[in-house]
Design a protein around this motif. Structure first.
Motif, mmCIF file in Angstrom:
data_model
loop_
_atom_site.group_PDB
_atom_site.id
_atom_site.type_symbol
_atom_site.label_atom_id
_atom_site.label_comp_id
_atom_site.label_asym_id
_atom_site.label_seq_id
_atom_site.Cartn_x
_atom_site.Cartn_y
_atom_site.Cartn_z
ATOM 1 N N SER A 169 131.190 16.278 24.173
ATOM 2 C CA SER A 169 130.820 15.345 25.243
ATOM 3 C C SER A 169 129.390 15.515 25.728
ATOM 4 C CB SER A 169 131.779 15.516 26.430
ATOM 5 O OG SER A 169 131.546 16.748 27.106
ATOM 6 N N LYS A 170 128.757 16.648 25.433
ATOM 7 C CA LYS A 170 127.396 16.923 25.909
ATOM 8 C C LYS A 170 126.315 16.510 24.909
ATOM 9 C CE LYS A 170 128.956 18.777 29.675
ATOM 10 N NZ LYS A 170 128.768 18.088 30.984
ATOM 11 N N VAL A 171 126.721 15.986 23.761
ATOM 12 C CA VAL A 171 125.756 15.631 22.720
ATOM 13 C C VAL A 171 124.946 14.403 23.117
ATOM 14 C CG1 VAL A 171 125.498 14.835 20.336
ATOM 15 C CG2 VAL A 171 127.133 16.657 20.873
ATOM 16 N N THR A 172 123.635 14.525 23.013
ATOM 17 C CA THR A 172 122.733 13.399 23.295
ATOM 18 C C THR A 172 121.846 13.068 22.095
ATOM 19 O OG1 THR A 172 121.026 14.877 24.183
ATOM 20 C CG2 THR A 172 122.628 13.974 25.743
ATOM 21 N N HIS A 173 121.784 13.990 21.133
ATOM 22 C CA HIS A 173 120.899 13.807 19.980
ATOM 23 C C HIS A 173 121.621 14.120 18.673
ATOM 24 C CE1 HIS A 173 117.889 13.832 23.153
ATOM 25 N NE2 HIS A 173 116.965 13.461 22.290
ATOM 26 N N ALA A 174 121.100 13.535 17.612
ATOM 27 C CA ALA A 174 121.644 13.751 16.275
ATOM 28 C C ALA A 174 120.594 14.407 15.394
ATOM 29 C CB ALA A 174 122.091 12.423 15.666
ATOM 30 N N LEU A 175 121.060 15.056 14.355
ATOM 31 C CA LEU A 175 120.180 15.704 13.380
ATOM 32 C C LEU A 175 120.486 15.142 11.996
ATOM 33 C CD1 LEU A 175 120.594 19.329 14.765
ATOM 34 C CD2 LEU A 175 118.556 17.891 15.023
ATOM 35 N N PRO A 176 120.092 13.894 11.756
ATOM 36 C CA PRO A 176 120.417 13.252 10.479
ATOM 37 C C PRO A 176 119.750 13.977 9.313
ATOM 38 C CG PRO A 176 118.819 11.947 11.705
ATOM 39 C CD PRO A 176 119.300 13.012 12.624
ATOM 40 N N GLY A 177 120.495 14.137 8.241
ATOM 41 C CA GLY A 177 119.945 14.812 7.065
ATOM 42 C C GLY A 177 120.175 16.305 7.057
ATOM 43 N N LEU A 178 120.578 16.869 8.196
ATOM 44 C CA LEU A 178 120.818 18.304 8.256
ATOM 45 C C LEU A 178 122.190 18.634 7.676
ATOM 46 C CD1 LEU A 178 119.730 21.059 9.297
ATOM 47 C CD2 LEU A 178 121.054 20.651 11.387
ATOM 48 N N VAL A 179 122.213 19.583 6.755
ATOM 49 C CA VAL A 179 123.465 20.077 6.178
ATOM 50 C C VAL A 179 123.472 21.589 6.363
ATOM 51 C CG1 VAL A 179 124.943 20.206 4.146
ATOM 52 C CG2 VAL A 179 123.441 18.218 4.461
ATOM 53 N N VAL A 180 124.427 22.089 7.121
ATOM 54 C CA VAL A 180 124.430 23.489 7.528
ATOM 55 C C VAL A 180 125.481 24.297 6.771
ATOM 56 C CG1 VAL A 180 124.724 25.076 9.463
ATOM 57 C CG2 VAL A 180 123.616 22.871 9.827
ATOM 58 N N ALA A 181 125.064 25.470 6.285
ATOM 59 C CA ALA A 181 126.001 26.437 5.727
ATOM 60 C C ALA A 181 126.328 27.436 6.835
ATOM 61 C CB ALA A 181 125.401 27.154 4.525
ATOM 62 N N PRO A 182 127.562 27.465 7.347
ATOM 63 C CA PRO A 182 127.913 28.412 8.407
ATOM 64 C C PRO A 182 128.161 29.804 7.824
ATOM 65 C CG PRO A 182 129.799 27.027 7.875
ATOM 66 C CD PRO A 182 128.678 26.574 6.989
ATOM 67 N N TYR A 183 127.393 30.774 8.282
ATOM 68 C CA TYR A 183 127.479 32.136 7.749
ATOM 69 C C TYR A 183 127.985 33.067 8.844
ATOM 70 C CZ TYR A 183 126.071 36.537 5.555
ATOM 71 O OH TYR A 183 126.087 37.809 5.020
ATOM 72 N N TYR A 184 129.162 33.650 8.630
ATOM 73 C CA TYR A 184 129.807 34.481 9.640
ATOM 74 C C TYR A 184 129.471 35.962 9.490
ATOM 75 C CZ TYR A 184 132.668 30.357 10.641
ATOM 76 O OH TYR A 184 133.084 29.093 10.983
ATOM 77 N N GLY A 185 129.163 36.406 8.277
ATOM 78 C CA GLY A 185 128.898 37.813 8.053
ATOM 79 C C GLY A 185 130.179 38.625 8.007
#
Length: 331
Positions: free
Chosen positions: A137-153
């Motif tokens: 609900s707090k999102v105001t902006h987008a990051l088009p083209g971003l593809v994230v690899a989530p790394y937990y370690g």
């Protein structure tokens, strides 16, 4: 949505090499309305070295902080650093499950720890207490083209009897939070692979090889950024990326952001507020790609209209071609 205040234990790294993690985490919590209080006179938890020397002494270092937090009355301490979190949880669980161990540890403390504090990672607080709907609900902006690899370690979700959060073999908490703020998440098979941890100085070649694998697999997964929740992982993947390129003959230029920095960007927070300038591998392209969600909606609408127009033109073209074929057959 979280409606209570939490004790917030930063640990040593977030006051030094990982200050951007602290900056961005505080800003994200503020945006979400989560109250955090830093314990007064907190001290080092002992981290990795202490438990290799003496188990009781290591627990006492952590329990001293738990005692301070217990007196605050918050009931929960949220901890950004997985190493600190693991140490605090080990002390808490050890002392609440074994009375004789609790007595041994308390003998080393000025004031006893009675077991009244639950340590949670910042990911756990966001996912379970705040909730994905509130995060989105707090999102105001987008990051088009971003593809994230989530790394937990290695230790954020392991061992499971200590972490007691998320799947120890296939964690998804960071994935869900990033998806909730509209970021595309890659299917990343190396999310738990070791980056070399604290062996960067004594075993640099080994760390370079391990880090190379983590970075390589992120690119293979189609990611152009890696998200982390651990100061040591961030340091190995970001600060040592140049070393990896030199020793492994690679040419990585992959931004390594804390998950809180990515969330903060989607909340419209400034790069300065999120400590983006502290990163070694620049994330300027990511910042420049940021647009408002209204702009994104307009782009999608324009693309949809263009697609419909192209389909209509193609349909008309086929109809004309069919008409020409019919005339040719009649003659």
């Amino acid at each position: 949505m979280a409606e209570k205040e939490y004790a917030y234990y930063t640990g040593c790294s977030l006051e030094g090499t990982a200050v951007e993690y602290d900056m961005s985490m505080r800003q994200v919590f503020k945006a979400l309305g989560v109250g955090i209080i830093e314990p007064e006179d907190w001290s080092c938890c002992g981290s990795t070295p202490a438990h290799t020397v003496d188990r009781v002494f290591a627990a006492a270092l952590a329990a001293r902080n738990l005692t301070i937090i217990e007196k605050m009355g918050t009931g929960i301490v949220t901890v950004p650093c997985p190493s600190c979190l693991s140490v605090l949880k080990r002390a808490h669980l050890g002392m609440t499950q074994d009375e004789s161990f609790k007595n041994e540890v308390n003998e080393l403390l000025d004031e006893p720890y009675e077991g009244g504090v639950v340590p949670k990672s910042t990911l756990q607080v966001m996912l379970e207490d705040v909730g994905l709907d509130a995060i989105a609900s707090k999102v105001t902006h987008a990051l088009p083209g971003l593809v994230v690899a989530p790394y937990y370690g290695c230790i954020l979700t392991r061992p499971p009897e200590i972490a007691q959060f998320d799947d120890p073999e296939n964690p998804v908490s960071m994935d869900k939070i990033l998806e909730a703020v509209g970021v595309k998440v890659a299917d990343y098979a190396f999310k738990l692979e070791c980056c070399g941890a604290a062996f960067g100085v004594p075993k640099r070649d080994m760390v370079n090889r391990l880090t190379y694998r983590v970075l390589s697999m992120a690119l293979e997964a189609g990611a152009n950024c890696i998200a982390v929740a651990c100061p040591l992982c961030q340091q190995n993947l970001d600060l040592r990326q140049g070393q990896v390129n030199s020793t492994m003959g690679s040419s990585f230029n992959l931004p390594i952001l804390y998950f809180s920095q990515i969330v903060g960007l989607t909340y419209g927070l400034s790069p300065k507020e999120l400590g983006m300038d502290k990163l070694v591998v620049s994330a300027d392209d990511i910042v420049r790609s940021r647009i408002t969600i209204e702009e994104l909606a307009q782009r999608k609408a324009n693309a949809k209209a263009a697609e419909a127009e192209a389909k209509a033109a193609e349909k008309l073209k086929k109809a004309k071609a069919k008409e020409e074929d019919t005339k040719t057959e009649e003659t």
